[in-house]
Design a protein around this motif. Structure first.
Motif, PDB file in Angstrom:
ATOM      1  N   TYR A   1       0.830  -1.207   0.000  1.00 37.53           N
ATOM      2  CA  TYR A   1       0.000   0.000   0.000  1.00 37.53           C
ATOM      3  C   TYR A   1       0.871   1.267   0.000  1.00 37.53           C
ATOM      4  CZ  TYR A   1      -3.155   3.605   1.769  1.00 37.53           C
ATOM      5  OH  TYR A   1      -3.869   4.768   1.937  1.00 37.53           O
ATOM      6  N   LEU A   2       1.954   1.218   0.756  1.00 35.77           N
ATOM      7  CA  LEU A   2       2.859   2.370   0.842  1.00 35.77           C
ATOM      8  C   LEU A   2       3.795   2.472  -0.358  1.00 35.77           C
ATOM      9  CD1 LEU A   2       3.777   2.118   4.629  1.00 35.77           C
ATOM     10  CD2 LEU A   2       2.174   3.726   3.564  1.00 35.77           C
ATOM     11  N   GLY A   3       3.857   1.410  -1.158  1.00 35.71           N
ATOM     12  CA  GLY A   3       4.720   1.411  -2.336  1.00 35.71           C
ATOM     13  C   GLY A   3       6.183   1.171  -2.011  1.00 35.71           C
ATOM     14  N   ILE A   4       6.420   0.425  -0.929  1.00 33.02           N
ATOM     15  CA  ILE A   4       7.792   0.152  -0.481  1.00 33.02           C
ATOM     16  C   ILE A   4       7.951  -1.330  -0.169  1.00 33.02           C
ATOM     17  CG2 ILE A   4       8.140   2.486   0.430  1.00 33.02           C
ATOM     18  CD1 ILE A   4       7.518   1.399   3.225  1.00 33.02           C
ATOM     19  N   THR A   5       9.176  -1.744   0.108  1.00 31.65           N
ATOM     20  CA  THR A   5       9.438  -3.135   0.490  1.00 31.65           C
ATOM     21  C   THR A   5       9.166  -3.303   1.985  1.00 31.65           C
ATOM     22  OG1 THR A   5      11.745  -2.727   1.064  1.00 31.65           O
ATOM     23  CG2 THR A   5      11.254  -3.310  -1.247  1.00 31.65           C
ATOM     24  N   GLN A   6       9.077  -4.538   2.422  1.00 31.36           N
ATOM     25  CA  GLN A   6       8.888  -4.800   3.852  1.00 31.36           C
ATOM     26  C   GLN A   6      10.110  -4.351   4.649  1.00 31.36           C
ATOM     27  OE1 GLN A   6       6.620  -8.905   3.539  1.00 31.36           O
ATOM     28  NE2 GLN A   6       6.693  -8.189   5.635  1.00 31.36           N
ATOM     29  N   VAL A   7      11.292  -4.433   4.061  1.00 33.73           N
ATOM     30  CA  VAL A   7      12.504  -3.973   4.733  1.00 33.73           C
ATOM     31  C   VAL A   7      12.408  -2.467   4.994  1.00 33.73           C
ATOM     32  CG1 VAL A   7      15.000  -3.668   4.489  1.00 33.73           C
ATOM     33  CG2 VAL A   7      13.942  -5.824   3.790  1.00 33.73           C
ATOM     34  N   SER A   8      11.975  -1.717   3.985  1.00 27.32           N
ATOM     35  CA  SER A   8      11.810  -0.267   4.155  1.00 27.32           C
ATOM     36  C   SER A   8      10.738   0.045   5.187  1.00 27.32           C
ATOM     37  CB  SER A   8      11.452   0.391   2.824  1.00 27.32           C
ATOM     38  OG  SER A   8      12.498   0.258   1.901  1.00 27.32           O
ATOM     39  N   LEU A   9       9.677  -0.745   5.196  1.00 29.29           N
ATOM     40  CA  LEU A   9       8.626  -0.554   6.195  1.00 29.29           C
ATOM     41  C   LEU A   9       9.180  -0.795   7.598  1.00 29.29           C
ATOM     42  CD1 LEU A   9       5.740  -0.003   7.077  1.00 29.29           C
ATOM     43  CD2 LEU A   9       5.180  -2.388   6.528  1.00 29.29           C
ATOM     44  N   SER A  10      10.001  -1.805   7.759  1.00 28.96           N
ATOM     45  CA  SER A  10      10.618  -2.074   9.069  1.00 28.96           C
ATOM     46  C   SER A  10      11.460  -0.880   9.521  1.00 28.96           C
ATOM     47  CB  SER A  10      11.477  -3.330   9.007  1.00 28.96           C
ATOM     48  OG  SER A  10      10.675  -4.448   8.789  1.00 28.96           O
ATOM     49  N   ARG A  11      12.192  -0.287   8.580  1.00 31.38           N
ATOM     50  CA  ARG A  11      12.992   0.904   8.909  1.00 31.38           C
ATOM     51  C   ARG A  11      12.094   2.056   9.365  1.00 31.38           C
ATOM     52  NH1 ARG A  11      15.917   0.283   3.708  1.00 31.38           N
ATOM     53  NH2 ARG A  11      17.520  -1.245   4.132  1.00 31.38           N
ATOM     54  N   ILE A  12      11.009   2.277   8.651  1.00 25.74           N
ATOM     55  CA  ILE A  12      10.083   3.346   9.023  1.00 25.74           C
ATOM     56  C   ILE A  12       9.506   3.096  10.399  1.00 25.74           C
ATOM     57  CG2 ILE A  12       7.773   4.275   8.515  1.00 25.74           C
ATOM     58  CD1 ILE A  12       8.470   4.120   5.528  1.00 25.74           C
ATOM     59  N   ARG A  13       9.102   1.861  10.649  1.00 26.35           N
ATOM     60  CA  ARG A  13       8.506   1.528  11.952  1.00 26.35           C
ATOM     61  C   ARG A  13       9.518   1.729  13.086  1.00 26.35           C
ATOM     62  NH1 ARG A  13       4.134  -2.562  12.036  1.00 26.35           N
ATOM     63  NH2 ARG A  13       5.417  -3.592  13.596  1.00 26.35           N
ATOM     64  N   SER A  14      10.777   1.348  12.881  1.00 27.21           N
ATOM     65  CA  SER A  14      11.791   1.513  13.935  1.00 27.21           C
ATOM     66  C   SER A  14      12.151   3.011  14.103  1.00 27.21           C
ATOM     67  CB  SER A  14      13.043   0.692  13.637  1.00 27.21           C
ATOM     68  OG  SER A  14      13.666   1.119  12.469  1.00 27.21           O
ATOM     69  N   GLU A  15      12.105   3.746  13.031  1.00 23.51           N
ATOM     70  CA  GLU A  15      12.371   5.186  13.081  1.00 23.51           C
ATOM     71  C   GLU A  15      11.307   5.919  13.903  1.00 23.51           C
ATOM     72  OE1 GLU A  15      12.177   8.735   9.804  1.00 23.51           O
ATOM     73  OE2 GLU A  15      13.260   6.923   9.204  1.00 23.51           O
ATOM     74  N   ILE A  16      10.065   5.478  13.786  1.00 23.52           N
ATOM     75  CA  ILE A  16       8.948   6.119  14.509  1.00 23.52           C
ATOM     76  C   ILE A  16       8.987   5.792  15.997  1.00 23.52           C
ATOM     77  CG2 ILE A  16       6.443   6.113  14.758  1.00 23.52           C
ATOM     78  CD1 ILE A  16       6.268   6.031  11.730  1.00 23.52           C
ATOM     79  N   LYS A  17       9.423   4.572  16.333  1.00 22.17           N
ATOM     80  CA  LYS A  17       9.469   4.169  17.731  1.00 22.17           C
ATOM     81  C   LYS A  17      10.502   4.977  18.426  1.00 22.17           C
ATOM     82  CE  LYS A  17       7.934  -0.519  17.047  1.00 22.17           C
ATOM     83  NZ  LYS A  17       8.216  -1.912  17.074  1.00 22.17           N
TER      84      LYS A  17
END
Length: 187
Positions: free
Chosen positions: A171-187
Motif C-alpha cells: 500500500y505504501l509502495g515500499i518493500t517490507q525492509v523499508s517498512l521495518s525501517r520506518i517503523r523503527s524510526e517512529i518508535k
C-alpha cells in the motif's frame, strides 16, 4: 456497524426512504481470503462492511499492488461497474472473515427513479467515493511513504494491527525492509 449507521454516514434519509432502500439490502458473509470482486468483471453489487477488513489491489507481472483498505462502515464498490456497467480494474480480497450488507446496483438505480431522497443519497455516495479517490491519488503523488504510514497511524490505527505487513508495505509502495525501517524510526 449496523446498516442504519452506514446509510446515515453517507447521507441522512427520511425514514420512509430508508425503509424502502433497506428492503433491497441483504446480509452476506464470506471467509478470509475470499475474492469479493475480480478485475475485468462487471460487479453488479455494492457492499457495505458490517464486520471485517478487505483490501483492493491490482496485479502486475511481478506482484500485487494494494491501493486501498476498507473496514467496518465503509463501502466496497467497483465504480467502473457502478457508473458505466463495465468491468472494473480492481480485485477485492477479504483479509478477515467478513459480514456485509449487499445491494444490487440495478435495484439502487430503480430506486433513484422512484425516490428523490434516495437519488440524492446516491449522489452524495458517489461524491464521497470521488473525494476518497482524489485523496488517495494526492497522497500517492505528494506524500512520502513515511508520511503515508503516519497517516495510517493517525486515521486507521486498527488497520495496522489487523493487516499483515506485506500488504501495508505494498500500500505504501515500499518493500517490507523499508517498512521495518520506518517503523523503527517512529518508535
Amino acid at each position: 456497524m449496523n446498516i442504519d449507521q452506514i446509510l446515515d454516514k453517507i447521507y441522512p434519509l427520511p425514514d420512509s426512504s430508508k425503509k424502502n432502500l433497506k428492503k433491497y439490502i441483504s446480509e452476506v458473509n464470506y471467509s478470509k481470503n475470499f475474492c469479493l470482486m475480480e478485475a475485468d468483471k462487471i460487479i453488479p453489487y455494492i457492499y457495505f462492511i458490517k464486520k471485517g477488513i478487505v483490501r483492493a489491489y491490482s496485479t502486475t507481472e511481478d506482484n500485487d499492488i494494494t491501493f486501498w483498505f476498507g473496514s467496518e462502515g465503509e463501502t466496497v464498490i467497483s465504480m467502473k461497474s457502478y457508473v458505466e456497467d463495465k468491468p472494473g480494474y480492481e480485485n477485492i480480497e477479504l483479509l478477515e472473515d467478513c459480514e456485509f450488507y449487499m445491494l444490487k446496483t440495478e435495484d439502487l438505480r430503480k430506486l433513484f427513479n422512484e425516490d428523490i431522497h434516495i437519488s440524492n443519497w446516491g449522489r452524495k455516495f458517489a461524491e464521497r467515493e470521488l473525494v476518497k479517490t482524489e485523496e488517495l491519488i494526492i497522497s500517492r503523488q505528494f506524500k512520502t511513504a513515511l508520511e503515508r504510514y503516519k497517516d495510517l497511524m493517525k486515521y486507521k490505527l486498527d488497520l495496522l494491527k489487523r493487516v499483515q505487513l506485506g500488504h501495508i508495505a505494498s500500500y505504501l509502495g515500499i518493500t517490507q525492509v523499508s517498512l521495518s525501517r520506518i517503523r523503527s524510526e517512529i518508535k
